[in-house]
Design a protein around this motif. Structure first.
Motif, PDB file in Angstrom:
ATOM      1  N   ALA A   1       3.589   7.569   2.562  1.00 19.70           N
ATOM      2  CA  ALA A   1       3.114   8.626   3.020  1.00 19.70           C
ATOM      3  C   ALA A   1       3.883   8.939   4.494  1.00 19.70           C
ATOM      4  CB  ALA A   1       1.691   8.408   3.658  1.00 19.70           C
ATOM      5  N   LYS A   2       4.289   7.949   4.988  1.00 21.25           N
ATOM      6  CA  LYS A   2       5.075   8.315   6.195  1.00 21.25           C
ATOM      7  C   LYS A   2       6.547   8.550   5.975  1.00 21.25           C
ATOM      8  CE  LYS A   2       6.789   5.899  10.633  1.00 21.25           C
ATOM      9  NZ  LYS A   2       6.873   4.767  11.212  1.00 21.25           N
TER      10      LYS A   2
ATOM     11  N   VAL B   1      -1.736  12.720   5.262  1.00 27.99           N
ATOM     12  CA  VAL B   1      -0.490  13.350   5.203  1.00 27.99           C
ATOM     13  C   VAL B   1      -0.652  14.967   5.584  1.00 27.99           C
ATOM     14  CG1 VAL B   1       1.158  12.043   3.843  1.00 27.99           C
ATOM     15  CG2 VAL B   1      -0.633  13.390   2.805  1.00 27.99           C
TER      16      VAL B   1
ATOM     17  N   GLU C   1      10.896  20.908   8.669  1.00 28.24           N
ATOM     18  CA  GLU C   1      10.115  22.013   9.140  1.00 28.24           C
ATOM     19  C   GLU C   1      10.558  22.467  10.498  1.00 28.24           C
ATOM     20  OE1 GLU C   1       6.291  22.086   6.386  1.00 28.24           O
ATOM     21  OE2 GLU C   1       5.915  21.365   8.177  1.00 28.24           O
ATOM     22  N   HIS C   2      10.814  21.207  11.370  1.00 23.27           N
ATOM     23  CA  HIS C   2      11.425  21.554  12.478  1.00 23.27           C
ATOM     24  C   HIS C   2      12.659  22.409  12.463  1.00 23.27           C
ATOM     25  CE1 HIS C   2       9.183  18.238  14.931  1.00 23.27           C
ATOM     26  NE2 HIS C   2       8.356  19.076  14.111  1.00 23.27           N
TER      27      HIS C   2
ATOM     28  N   ASP D   1       1.588  18.501  13.362  1.00 25.24           N
ATOM     29  CA  ASP D   1       2.894  18.827  13.861  1.00 25.24           C
ATOM     30  C   ASP D   1       3.009  20.413  13.915  1.00 25.24           C
ATOM     31  OD1 ASP D   1       5.535  17.775  14.458  1.00 25.24           O
ATOM     32  OD2 ASP D   1       6.009  19.036  12.780  1.00 25.24           O
ATOM     33  N   ARG D   2       2.559  21.105  12.943  1.00 25.24           N
ATOM     34  CA  ARG D   2       2.576  22.669  13.183  1.00 25.24           C
ATOM     35  C   ARG D   2       2.139  23.142  14.452  1.00 25.24           C
ATOM     36  NH1 ARG D   2       5.304  26.629  11.258  1.00 25.24           N
ATOM     37  NH2 ARG D   2       3.523  27.635  10.098  1.00 25.24           N
TER      38      ARG D   2
ATOM     39  N   ASP E   1       5.031   7.741  15.863  1.00 25.11           N
ATOM     40  CA  ASP E   1       6.400   8.099  15.386  1.00 25.11           C
ATOM     41  C   ASP E   1       6.720   9.430  14.779  1.00 25.11           C
ATOM     42  OD1 ASP E   1       7.161   5.673  15.823  1.00 25.11           O
ATOM     43  OD2 ASP E   1       7.448   4.821  13.837  1.00 25.11           O
ATOM     44  N   LEU E   2       5.701   9.997  14.089  1.00 23.90           N
ATOM     45  CA  LEU E   2       5.927  11.220  13.329  1.00 23.90           C
ATOM     46  C   LEU E   2       5.606  12.163  14.274  1.00 23.90           C
ATOM     47  CD1 LEU E   2       3.833  10.102  10.067  1.00 23.90           C
ATOM     48  CD2 LEU E   2       6.274  11.127  10.059  1.00 23.90           C
TER      49      LEU E   2
ATOM     50  N   ARG F   1      -4.306  -3.112   5.130  1.00 20.43           N
ATOM     51  CA  ARG F   1      -3.868  -3.396   3.642  1.00 20.43           C
ATOM     52  C   ARG F   1      -2.682  -2.265   3.414  1.00 20.43           C
ATOM     53  NH1 ARG F   1      -8.492  -2.024   0.379  1.00 20.43           N
ATOM     54  NH2 ARG F   1     -10.170  -1.949   2.019  1.00 20.43           N
ATOM     55  N   GLU F   2      -2.264  -1.624   4.334  1.00 18.42           N
ATOM     56  CA  GLU F   2      -1.158  -0.590   4.373  1.00 18.42           C
ATOM     57  C   GLU F   2      -1.500   0.486   3.326  1.00 18.42           C
ATOM     58  OE1 GLU F   2       2.747  -2.544   3.732  1.00 18.42           O
ATOM     59  OE2 GLU F   2       2.290  -4.160   4.999  1.00 18.42           O
ATOM     60  N   GLU F   3      -2.695   0.907   3.464  1.00 27.67           N
ATOM     61  CA  GLU F   3      -3.214   1.892   2.350  1.00 27.67           C
ATOM     62  C   GLU F   3      -3.380   3.326   3.494  1.00 27.67           C
ATOM     63  OE1 GLU F   3      -6.287  -0.678  -0.341  1.00 27.67           O
ATOM     64  OE2 GLU F   3      -7.098   1.027   0.858  1.00 27.67           O
ATOM     65  N   MET F   4      -3.284   3.101   4.639  1.00 31.27           N
ATOM     66  CA  MET F   4      -3.554   4.239   5.597  1.00 31.27           C
ATOM     67  C   MET F   4      -2.448   4.311   6.870  1.00 31.27           C
ATOM     68  SD  MET F   4      -6.969   4.983   7.706  1.00 31.27           S
ATOM     69  CE  MET F   4      -7.982   6.021   6.682  1.00 31.27           C
ATOM     70  N   LEU F   5      -1.973   5.446   7.064  1.00 30.50           N
ATOM     71  CA  LEU F   5      -0.958   5.560   8.209  1.00 30.50           C
ATOM     72  C   LEU F   5      -1.590   4.798   9.363  1.00 30.50           C
ATOM     73  CD1 LEU F   5      -0.121   9.319   7.778  1.00 30.50           C
ATOM     74  CD2 LEU F   5       1.438   7.287   7.121  1.00 30.50           C
TER      75      LEU F   5
ATOM     76  N   VAL G   1      -1.649  15.213   9.400  1.00 31.96           N
ATOM     77  CA  VAL G   1      -0.320  14.967  10.167  1.00 31.96           C
ATOM     78  C   VAL G   1       0.651  16.220  10.143  1.00 31.96           C
ATOM     79  CG1 VAL G   1       1.554  13.397  10.632  1.00 31.96           C
ATOM     80  CG2 VAL G   1      -0.570  12.599   9.833  1.00 31.96           C
ATOM     81  N   ARG G   2       0.789  16.710   9.062  1.00 33.35           N
ATOM     82  CA  ARG G   2       1.927  17.892   9.099  1.00 33.35           C
ATOM     83  C   ARG G   2       1.109  18.983   9.988  1.00 33.35           C
ATOM     84  NH1 ARG G   2       3.085  20.882   3.383  1.00 33.35           N
ATOM     85  NH2 ARG G   2       4.999  21.451   3.691  1.00 33.35           N
TER      86      ARG G   2
ATOM     87  N   LEU H   1       6.347  12.205   5.070  1.00 35.22           N
ATOM     88  CA  LEU H   1       6.019  13.133   6.166  1.00 35.22           C
ATOM     89  C   LEU H   1       7.378  13.322   7.146  1.00 35.22           C
ATOM     90  CD1 LEU H   1       2.530  12.088   7.258  1.00 35.22           C
ATOM     91  CD2 LEU H   1       3.299  14.239   6.957  1.00 35.22           C
ATOM     92  N   GLN H   2       8.127  12.129   7.170  1.00 38.00           N
ATOM     93  CA  GLN H   2       9.330  12.151   8.159  1.00 38.00           C
ATOM     94  C   GLN H   2      10.099  13.244   7.493  1.00 38.00           C
ATOM     95  OE1 GLN H   2      10.158   7.948   8.119  1.00 38.00           O
ATOM     96  NE2 GLN H   2       9.975   8.063  10.526  1.00 38.00           N
TER      97      GLN H   2
ATOM     98  N   VAL I   1       8.445  16.939   7.998  1.00 36.69           N
ATOM     99  CA  VAL I   1       8.494  17.224   9.342  1.00 36.69           C
ATOM    100  C   VAL I   1       9.792  17.465   9.978  1.00 36.69           C
ATOM    101  CG1 VAL I   1       7.640  16.202  11.691  1.00 36.69           C
ATOM    102  CG2 VAL I   1       6.105  16.233  10.014  1.00 36.69           C
TER     103      VAL I   1
ATOM    104  N   GLU J   1       0.764   3.590  15.001  1.00 34.92           N
ATOM    105  CA  GLU J   1       2.201   3.928  15.326  1.00 34.92           C
ATOM    106  C   GLU J   1       3.004   4.762  14.556  1.00 34.92           C
ATOM    107  OE1 GLU J   1       0.428   0.688  14.621  1.00 34.92           O
ATOM    108  OE2 GLU J   1       0.310   0.325  16.793  1.00 34.92           O
ATOM    109  N   ASP J   2       2.627   4.754  13.007  1.00 33.45           N
ATOM    110  CA  ASP J   2       3.202   5.564  12.181  1.00 33.45           C
ATOM    111  C   ASP J   2       2.987   7.120  12.749  1.00 33.45           C
ATOM    112  OD1 ASP J   2       3.902   3.571  10.524  1.00 33.45           O
ATOM    113  OD2 ASP J   2       2.163   4.008   9.132  1.00 33.45           O
TER     114      ASP J   2
ATOM    115  N   GLY K   1       0.746  -1.219   0.001  1.00 34.55           N
ATOM    116  CA  GLY K   1      -0.088  -0.005   0.008  1.00 34.55           C
ATOM    117  C   GLY K   1       1.008   1.260   0.001  1.00 34.55           C
ATOM    118  N   SER K   2       0.385   2.337  -0.086  1.00 35.89           N
ATOM    119  CA  SER K   2       0.794   3.680  -0.059  1.00 35.89           C
ATOM    120  C   SER K   2       1.183   4.106   1.119  1.00 35.89           C
ATOM    121  CB  SER K   2       0.038   4.629  -0.908  1.00 35.89           C
ATOM    122  OG  SER K   2      -1.264   4.705  -0.511  1.00 35.89           O
ATOM    123  N   ALA K   3       0.880   3.732   2.343  1.00 32.77           N
ATOM    124  CA  ALA K   3       0.958   4.164   3.691  1.00 32.77           C
ATOM    125  C   ALA K   3       2.519   4.485   4.038  1.00 32.77           C
ATOM    126  CB  ALA K   3       0.558   3.192   4.527  1.00 32.77           C
TER     127      ALA K   3
END
Lengths: 88, 270
Positions: A20-21, B147, A31-32, B154-155, B201-202, B190-194, B150-151, A24-25, A28, B197-198, A15-17
């Motif tokens: 995405a992570k 995405v 930006e920090h 963080d801001r 981590d972020l 299905r690893e389509e969504m954060l 989450v960004r 973002l890493q 983020v 845990e992700d 998948g695309s997750a």
């Protein structure tokens, strides 16, 4: 067709997750680091270049100013690097 | 000791108002006198979500400008005892929201015996959002597993630690909680969504709850009844768990694992 699709579905689909992570890493973290540096930094860099230029020939790229927080020592550090051209 | 809790996110449409309504209701149900303040000046919606839109007479800006007193502007919730809402103005400019004005309202609410003051922040990082978070003791950062959300979370977390009263006066920092909403365990598997845990981590914020994607949320807003009152729904139960955790009660995470329906349960719809 139906049978073929059945087997295709069973194949592990990435998948695309993860992407995405990863994205973002990076953003983020970026930006920090830029949030920590003060807004006057580009201006400061320009002025340092102008002062040094009075005495020698350097380009704007030869001066880098970086701002960083040293959390453990409770201080911030302004690092100014000037690359001088060799004396000709 | 009264607590000021801001519900914020940066990004719009992630569930701030839904969460403010649900959590405010949950806290009031525990017996604590609670007020939810709508800071979205010009775009008030908390009244609709809480089903009291027809009983709004005065608003937050009227109180700040001295055109009405607090008692006149507070709308008492009809279902939940001890729950009040302070609506946003629908007409004024958001610049009417001054720091001094908001401070006086919060001080008066505390003097009036309110134990929880929930500030429902507007999206963005402008005046309304900054005023909603300025006086916060705690913050609930509402985040979708996506995405841009989450960004922005963080801001806004950065702003809580640099632009709040607690940061300016170098008091103990605002206690920040992460609330994940619209979570789909099936898509995560299905690893389509954060995943939780992700996001952890972020953002590195303490998790206070995970609300699963649920049709009951739209149902609840259609009816003007906070979803936490639907105790049969997964979303309602998940909000109740989050409220319990806010009050320091330990609760296991629920509705975060996808269980594939077996043949028999599919057959019998169990």
């Amino acid at each position: 067709m139906g049978l073929l699709q059945y087997f295709r579905k069973e194949a592990p689909k990435k998948g695309s997750a993860k992407l995405a992570k990863d994205r973002l890493q990076i953003i983020v973290a970026h930006e920090h680091s830029s949030a920590a540096s003060p807004s006057y930094l580009p201006e400061l860099q320009r002025e340092i270049v102008a002062v040094i230029r009075k005495y020698m020939d350097i380009s704007a790229q030869d001066v880098t100013c970086e701002f960083s927080d040293k959390a453990e020592d409770d201080i911030s550090v302004l690092e100014v690097n000037v690359a001088l051209p060799k004396n000709k | 000791m009264a607590k000021v809790i801001v519900v914020t996110s940066g990004k719009g449409g992630v569930g701030k108002t839904t969460s403010s309504a649900a959590i405010g209701t949950g806290l009031a149900l525990s017996g604590a006198k609670t007020v939810v303040i709508d800071f979205d000046i010009g775009l008030r919606n908390l009244d609709l979500i809480m089903g009291c839109e027809r009983r709004v007479v005065y608003d937050l800006i009227n109180v700040i400008n001295g055109e009405a007193n607090l008692q006149q502007a507070l709308v008492k919730d009809k279902r939940t005892p001890g729950l009040f809402i302070l609506p946003a103005s629908q007409t004024r400019n958001k610049d009417a929201l001054t720091k001094e004005g908001v401070e006086k309202v919060i001080t008066d609410l505390k003097a009036d015996g309110f134990e929880y003051i929930i500030c429902d922040s507007p999206a963005g990082i402008e005046q309304g959002a900054m005023m909603a978070l300025y006086f916060a003791d705690e913050a609930i950062v509402t985040t979708n597993p996506e995405v841009s959300s989450v960004r922005d979370s963080d801001r806004i977390t950065g702003m809580l630690s640099s632009k709040s009263l607690r940061s300016e006066q170098q008091l103990s920092p605002v206690k920040v909680h992460l609330l994940i909403t619209r979570y789909c365990p099936e898509r995560v598997q299905r690893e389509e969504m954060l995943s939780i845990e992700d996001i952890d981590d972020l953002l590195g914020i303490d998790l206070v709850g995970v609300i699963p994607e649920s049709q009951e949320v739209l149902n609840a807003s259609n009816m003007g009844e906070p979803v936490i009152l639907n105790t049969d729904s997964d979303a309602g139960k998940a909000y109740q768990d989050a409220v319990d955790r806010l009050m320091g009660i330990e609760r296991e995470l629920r509705f975060v694992k996808f269980e594939k329906k077996g043949f028999l349960s599919r057959l019998f719809g169990a």
